[in-house]
Write an enzyme that holds these catalytic residues in place. Structure first.
Site, PDB file in Angstrom:
ATOM      1  N   ASP A  32      97.073   0.434  -6.894  1.00  0.00           N
ATOM      2  CA  ASP A  32      96.965   1.728  -6.216  1.00  0.00           C
ATOM      3  C   ASP A  32      97.872   1.727  -5.000  1.00  0.00           C
ATOM      4  O   ASP A  32      98.086   0.678  -4.374  1.00  0.00           O
ATOM      5  CB  ASP A  32      95.524   2.019  -5.794  1.00  0.00           C
ATOM      6  CG  ASP A  32      95.262   3.511  -5.674  1.00  0.00           C
ATOM      7  OD1 ASP A  32      95.860   4.154  -4.779  1.00  0.00           O
ATOM      8  OD2 ASP A  32      94.476   4.048  -6.466  1.00  0.00           O
ATOM      9  N   SER A  78      97.163   3.604  -2.358  1.00  0.00           N
ATOM     10  CA  SER A  78      96.285   3.820  -1.209  1.00  0.00           C
ATOM     11  C   SER A  78      95.540   2.532  -0.871  1.00  0.00           C
ATOM     12  O   SER A  78      94.743   2.035  -1.678  1.00  0.00           O
ATOM     13  CB  SER A  78      95.280   4.941  -1.490  1.00  0.00           C
ATOM     14  OG  SER A  78      94.259   4.964  -0.512  1.00  0.00           O
ATOM     15  N   GLU A  79      95.770   2.006   0.321  1.00  0.00           N
ATOM     16  CA  GLU A  79      95.108   0.775   0.743  1.00  0.00           C
ATOM     17  C   GLU A  79      93.596   0.954   0.790  1.00  0.00           C
ATOM     18  O   GLU A  79      92.835   0.104   0.319  1.00  0.00           O
ATOM     19  CB  GLU A  79      95.632   0.363   2.116  1.00  0.00           C
ATOM     20  CG  GLU A  79      94.981  -0.905   2.658  1.00  0.00           C
ATOM     21  CD  GLU A  79      95.323  -1.162   4.113  1.00  0.00           C
ATOM     22  OE1 GLU A  79      95.335  -2.327   4.526  1.00  0.00           O
ATOM     23  OE2 GLU A  79      95.576  -0.178   4.845  1.00  0.00           O
ATOM     24  N   ALA A 128      96.455   5.910 -14.783  1.00  0.00           N
ATOM     25  CA  ALA A 128      95.694   7.034 -14.212  1.00  0.00           C
ATOM     26  C   ALA A 128      96.297   7.528 -12.908  1.00  0.00           C
ATOM     27  O   ALA A 128      95.807   8.508 -12.339  1.00  0.00           O
ATOM     28  CB  ALA A 128      94.242   6.609 -13.980  1.00  0.00           C
ATOM     29  N   LYS A 187      95.299  20.879 -18.098  1.00  0.00           N
ATOM     30  CA  LYS A 187      96.256  21.770 -17.432  1.00  0.00           C
ATOM     31  C   LYS A 187      97.680  21.588 -17.955  1.00  0.00           C
ATOM     32  O   LYS A 187      98.575  22.354 -17.608  1.00  0.00           O
ATOM     33  CB  LYS A 187      96.207  21.537 -15.919  1.00  0.00           C
ATOM     34  CG  LYS A 187      94.885  21.950 -15.293  1.00  0.00           C
ATOM     35  CD  LYS A 187      94.811  21.606 -13.828  1.00  0.00           C
ATOM     36  CE  LYS A 187      93.509  22.113 -13.206  1.00  0.00           C
ATOM     37  NZ  LYS A 187      92.318  21.511 -13.827  1.00  0.00           N
ATOM     38  N   SER A 243      84.155  14.471  -9.327  1.00  0.00           N
ATOM     39  CA  SER A 243      85.392  13.807  -8.935  1.00  0.00           C
ATOM     40  C   SER A 243      85.856  14.384  -7.606  1.00  0.00           C
ATOM     41  O   SER A 243      85.312  15.372  -7.113  1.00  0.00           O
ATOM     42  CB  SER A 243      86.472  14.006  -9.997  1.00  0.00           C
ATOM     43  OG  SER A 243      86.921  15.353  -9.993  1.00  0.00           O
TER      44      SER A 243
END
Length: 680
Positions: A332, A334-335, A388, A434, A490
């Site tokens: 990821d 994001s830390e 993802a 979408k 979510s």
């Protein structure tokens, strides 16, 4: 001896607390009067060294009568003035002692003025000092004793008087266990049961009457019911949805049971009861997963998840950990998100700290950083990759168009090409509904990511067919994608937003009254993604069965009504929560679709279908992707949007370009142009 005394006092507690308030005041008043006399008698003993007879005709006897009379005449009126009889149990601890001390300090000054300054025969002056001190100790001690003896029981009675009246829906075993667990609750008072069985109506269970659920509206008013507790854990979602439709509109809060093991052990209190699950609101029955499919590409294998800290990525990691992979690589950018999911998985699935480095590897990386991803692939050689990582918030991506395309398309392309290079066996892209006939760049970028994988798979097939080696006839890397709609709770779901808005007293903000969406639980979505990846042959576009689309306005109304509140609108101006229509956001669609064509193929999993979507050959697509990469470096948003629109069938933007950087540059460019015109 102490035990016997405690038992006697415990038996006397309820009768004493049941005495009328005025009688209690008279009892305490009489006690204080007696303490005035007792303190004088003890003061004489401390002064003279012997007990005197107050009623005797001696000098000390007459003096003690004067001292006792003065004590009663001064102390009791002062106690009334200082409010010691207004609310006997209101004071506790220091407040009680402070009130008593203030009253007796004033009393002591007046008492000393009489017997020291003036003097009375038969009353030694030291009595005027000793007696107020004794009176303070005796009166203060009596209040402390009352607090220790009666205070806890009294507070318990007060709390029980404030308890909310509730009904338990379900008069079965679970309902009885729930009532037993709440018997000592200071927050909830069970006044009866609701049950659909007509034979039980009018009867009682453990002293609690059983009512017809159809009478709930009347019962809510007559019994002051605030909450209904659902005690039927084994019901199907569809059946539970029917029950909720009976309850809604009665202005009661609906809460559900916690863990049944805790209930069986009597550990359940009011604070453990849960808000109504969003699954209950939607009434969807999940299909049990196929455990062979779940474990096929995971058990004993090295697995990588990109976007591991996101909503669907983190749930994928939870499900994968249960399936015992050899190693799970968490990737990821994001830390914080990576730290949270790594800490959770380490705490739940790996009891031994020695197991963590070998089984769970958190890695900071951007999917666009080719060198970093290459190093990870080369080091760990994952056999299965779930991709993802994506930007998914429609308005945010619309306002950051170039970066959205870069992350969702180029990031996927980087991951897929490196997966092929390092021989990853299964590569699964997490896509979205979408992507079908998109009206926003988020959906269009995800469809372009799908097209890239479809083209790469076809290119692998072509190369293997032209290869002279028989071992190359089967491509090593099966590329597939799984397309589904919104997952409940979510980070981008409306459910947590609506719940918070209801807690804040409204309004609920809705972009359009007719907007509809598909919904699925995160757990079910993750399990279906894993199963779909296991069924992949290569180039597959899997579509999850999302059930029936939900009208968001109806969902908001249901959440309000099952919170015990009502909608405020023109027909009900005195309602609690207003629904405010704010207008569609940039790129937002009223309805979502799951397939481009009408010819899906069924699979062995009834909730998964295989779509037959067209794609663009790699020889044609590759040049466009290289062009997009070049245009992104120059932030040429207009041309990026045009290329995406040409490549993605059905992409029809529903507005002008709203990219923040692009618009700001356009405004500055126009302003500079006008300035030049003015100077000329």
């Amino acid at each position: 001896m102490l035990t016997i005394m405690k038992q006697i006092l415990d038996k006397l507690t309820q009768p004493v607390l049941g005495i009328p308030r005025n009688t209690k005041r008279l009892l305490v008043f009489s006690t204080d009067l007696s303490l005035c006399v007792l303190s004088v008698w003890l003061a004489y003993y401390l002064r003279l060294g012997e007990f005197i007879n107050i009623s005797s005709d001696s000098v000390w006897g007459r003096g003690s009568l004067w001292a006792a009379g003065a004590s009663i005449g001064l102390a009791l009126p002062l106690f009334m003035i200082f409010g010691l009889y207004r609310a006997i149990f209101r004071y506790s601890g220091w407040p009680a002692l402070t009130a008593v001390a203030r009253a007796i300090c004033l009393y002591g000054l007046l008492y000393a003025a009489i017997f020291i300054a003036i003097g009375v025969d038969g009353v030694p002056r030291t009595i005027a000092i000793i007696q107020p001190i004794l009176l303070l100790l005796l009166v203060g001690g009596s209040r402390a004793f009352a607090r220790l003896w009666l205070g806890e029981q009294y507070q318990s009675i007060l709390q029980k008087a404030k308890r909310s009246n509730v009904l338990v829906y379900g008069a079965g075993t679970t309902g009885r266990q729930l009532v037993a667990s709440l018997a000592s609750s200071h927050e909830l008072k069970v006044v009866g049961f609701l049950d659909d069985d007509n034979r039980l109506h009018g009867n009682a269970l453990n002293g609690k009457p059983i009512y017809n659920p159809l009478d709930l509206d009347r019962l809510a008013r007559s019994l002051d019911i605030t909450t209904v507790l659902l005690a039927m854990p084994n019901l199907s979602r569809t059946r539970r949805n029917l029950i909720l439709n009976k309850i809604r509109g009665s202005h009661v809060v609906v809460r559900t049971l916690p863990n049944l093991n805790d209930l069986a052990q009597g550990k359940v209190g009011a604070s453990n009861l849960q808000e109504l699950d969003v699954e209950d609101l939607l009434g969807r029955d999940p299909v049990a997963p196929d455990h062979n499919l779940l474990s096929m590409n995971i058990q004993g294998k090295v697995v990588m998840v990109t976007g591991a800290g996101g909503s669907i990525g983190s749930e994928l990691c939870r499900q994968i950990c249960k399936l015992k992979p050899e190693k799970l690589i968490l990737v990821d950018v994001s830390e914080f998100a990576l730290y949270v999911i790594h800490s959770e998985l380490r705490g739940i699935y790996y009891a031994s700290e020695e197991q963590v480095p070998q089984r769970l590897v958190p890695l900071l990386a951007s999917v666009n950083d080719e060198e970093r991803i290459r190093a990870i692939m080369e080091t760990y050689l994952p056999e299965t990759v779930y991709h993802a990582a994506a930007y998914k918030h429609v308005p945010l991506v619309e306002h950051n168009l170039a970066e959205g395309v870069n992350n969702n398309v180029m990031g996927t392309l980087t991951m897929a090409l490196l997966a092929i290079e390092y021989g990853v066996r299964n590569f699964v892209l997490i896509s979205t509904d979408k992507a079908v006939r998109p009206t926003n760049i988020m959906g269009a970028s995800k469809r372009l990511a799908e097209l890239s994988l479809q083209a790469l798979w076809a290119e692998q097939i072509n190369k293997s067919h032209h290869s002279g080696s028989k071992s190359q006839h089967e491509p090593r890397t099966r590329l597939s994608m799984v397309r589904f709609g919104n997952v409940l709770d979510s980070s981008g779901s409306v459910i947590p937003k609506f719940r918070q808005q209801i807690r804040n007293g409204g309004p609920i903000t809705l972009t359009h009254p007719e907007i509809t969406r598909y919904f699925m639980t995160i757990t079910e979505a993750a399990q279906l993604v894993i199963q779909a990846g296991a069924m992949a042959k290569g180039g597959d576009v899997f579509v999850l069965d999302m059930g029936t689309p939900v009208r968001i306005a109806d969902l908001a109304r249901l959440m309000v009504e099952l919170s015990g509140l009502s909608i405020r609108d023109a027909s009900n101006p005195s309602g609690d929560i207003e629904i405010m229509i704010t207008g569609l956001r940039p790129g937002e669609k009223l309805y979502e679709e799951l397939m481009l064509g009408d010819n899906p193929e069924p699979t062995i999993q009834p909730k998964i279908q295989r779509a037959q979507d067209p794609f663009i050959p790699w020889s044609e697509l590759e040049g466009h992707l290289e062009n997009l990469k070049f245009l992104r470096k120059h932030n040429d948003v207009e041309r990026i949007s045009g290329i995406v629109q040409n490549l993605v069938i059905g992409y029809l933007p529903n507005g002008n370009i709203v990219d923040w950087v692009y618009n700001e540059r356009m405004q500055k460019s126009c302003s500079a142009y006008h300035q030049r015109r003015i100077k000329k």
